[in-house]
Design an enzyme around this catalytic site. Structure first.
Site, PDB file in Angstrom:
ATOM      1  N   GLN A 142       1.618   8.236  -3.030  1.00  0.00           N
ATOM      2  CA  GLN A 142       1.491   6.913  -2.390  1.00  0.00           C
ATOM      3  C   GLN A 142       1.197   7.095  -0.905  1.00  0.00           C
ATOM      4  OE1 GLN A 142       4.855   4.143  -3.910  1.00  0.00           O
ATOM      5  NE2 GLN A 142       5.537   6.208  -4.381  1.00  0.00           N
ATOM      6  N   HIS A 191      -2.768   4.867  -2.360  1.00  0.00           N
ATOM      7  CA  HIS A 191      -2.832   3.856  -1.291  1.00  0.00           C
ATOM      8  C   HIS A 191      -3.828   4.208  -0.192  1.00  0.00           C
ATOM      9  CE1 HIS A 191       1.472   2.524  -2.619  1.00  0.00           C
ATOM     10  NE2 HIS A 191       0.522   2.087  -3.416  1.00  0.00           N
ATOM     11  N   SER A 247      11.149   5.006  -2.744  1.00  0.00           N
ATOM     12  CA  SER A 247      12.177   4.007  -3.081  1.00  0.00           C
ATOM     13  C   SER A 247      11.813   3.266  -4.370  1.00  0.00           C
ATOM     14  CB  SER A 247      12.327   3.011  -1.933  1.00  0.00           C
ATOM     15  OG  SER A 247      11.095   2.345  -1.705  1.00  0.00           O
TER      16      SER A 247
END
Ligand code: APR
Length: 229
Positions: free
Chosen positions: A86, A104, A172
């Site tokens: 990411q 991303h 997370s």
């Protein structure tokens, strides 16, 4: 060769000096997502968006891969390793990982605002207002902003469903669709989650949670996996 798929988030680069987003002191405490990481922000405050990513890029040039990035590259000696990250930094590549899929986007790249396929490596850290593609349109950071499509999610789902071993490091698991990838990994596949704040993920079978920082937890797990071969 067994296939290891590794999903990484900001935590894998934290020990390289790159701030995470949602930890205390993280980037989203200092900046509003709506001000710097949406297409709306780009339309209404282009200078601020450009400056935000310029600062991230400038900082990236001062950072180096850490023990976790290097250990993942080392794993390629005996496994077919696919990284799905990411992160927009290039620390996996700089550590030597050969297969890295960026969900991303990539901080060191910029692209045309009228033709998504026109993607360029930026020379140096600074994108300027007025820097244009060959078709004359302003260049934008080659990152996926909130609310935008994630073009690489389909290959990421396919890779996740074919893993023999799955690792999740330093995320997370708050942002979808990336956070849903674990759900595409077959039940029988051994999964490892390395994160100092990691916990069980509901509905995910065969998951071992290693509550360590990446710089310690990843080299230890990599050593174990290389010894098992
Ligand atoms: N080692 C491993 N994990 C760590 C470390 C470390 N040294 N330090 C912090 N972490 C963990 C935190 O416990 C947390 O679970 O890294 C995670 C960071 O979470 P986030 O800040 O939410 O980052 P991430 O999950 O990568 O964010 C996903 O959100 O804002 C967007 O596009 C951005 O790609 C990003 C996405």
């Amino acid at each position: 060769m067994k296939k290891i798929v590794v999903l990484t988030g900001a935590g894998v680069s934290a020990e390289s000096g790159i701030k995470t987003f949602r930890d205390s002191g993280g980037l989203w405490e200092e900046h509003n997502i709506e001000d710097v990481a949406t297409y709306d922000a780009w339309l209404h405050n282009q200078e601020l968006v450009i400056e935000f990513y310029n600062q991230r890029r400038k900082q990236l040039y001062e950072c180096s891969p850490n023990a976790a990035h290097y250990a993942l590259a080392e794993l390629e000696k005996q496994y077919d390793v696919q990284i799905i990250t990411q992160n927009i930094d290039d620390l996996h590549e700089r550590a030597g990982s050969s297969k890295v899929l960026h969900l991303h986007g990539e901080l060191k790249k910029v692209r045309s605002t009228i033709d998504n396929s026109m993607i360029y490596e930026l020379e140096g850290w600074e994108l300027k207002s007025g820097d244009c593609c060959e078709k004359g349109s302003q260049l934008r950071p080659h990152v996926v902003w909130f609310g935008e499509k994630v073009p690489n999610i389909l290959p990421a789902v396919q890779l996740s469903s074919k893993a023999d071993i799955y690792m999740v490091i330093g995320t997370s698991l708050n942002v979808y669709p990336a956070a849903g990838l674990l759900g595409n990994v077959p039940n029988h596949v051994p999964k490892y989650l390395i994160d100092p704040n990691g916990s069980e993920v509901s509905g995910i079978k065969n998951l071992t949670v290693i509550k360590e920082k990446a710089g310690k937890g990843v080299p230890e797990l990599v050593k174990k996996l290389l010894e098992e071969k």
